[in-house]
Enzyme design. Sequence first.
Site, PDB file in Angstrom:
ATOM      1  N   LYS A  56      40.979  -1.270  -2.860  1.00 29.78           N
ATOM      2  CA  LYS A  56      41.791  -2.963  -3.757  1.00 29.78           C
ATOM      3  C   LYS A  56      42.667  -2.311  -4.045  1.00 29.78           C
ATOM      4  O   LYS A  56      43.697  -3.056  -5.089  1.00 29.78           O
ATOM      5  CB  LYS A  56      40.663  -3.472  -4.282  1.00 29.78           C
ATOM      6  N   HIS A 103      24.530   2.581 -11.205  1.00 28.15           N
ATOM      7  CA  HIS A 103      23.481   1.604 -10.477  1.00 28.15           C
ATOM      8  C   HIS A 103      22.437   0.684 -11.086  1.00 28.15           C
ATOM      9  O   HIS A 103      22.658   0.841 -12.760  1.00 28.15           O
ATOM     10  CB  HIS A 103      22.490   2.589  -9.667  1.00 28.15           C
TER      11      HIS A 103
END
Length: 118
Positions: A56, A103
């Site tokens: 992206k 995470h």
Amino acid sequence: MVKGLGIDIVENCRFSKFDEKFLKKIFTQREMDLCPNVNKSEYFASRFAAKEAFSKAIGTGFVSISPKDIEVLTNPEGAPFIERSEKINSIIKSDIVFLSISHEKTHSVAVVVLDGES
């Protein structure tokens, strides 16, 4: 000068059910070798998020490049970094790539910033 920004979030469980044949379509052998024996789904989800965020940031998505053109490795201090294929280097030249991965129990997220000359 910031030339690109990408972010991606992935559910870790998406990578708990794939076999090695599928994973080898997305990850390089070095990435597979670095996978720990615990939290494998978190490892692969975070690395996939990093690849997606990078694609992206350079503005191509996975249309003209492959996930295997983007290699997410770890330096000796434990920080992740992106190793680029020659194909990627021809797209973004000498841009500096900043990568951050995070995470939590169910999700992994990655942010990529491309910095370079105008």
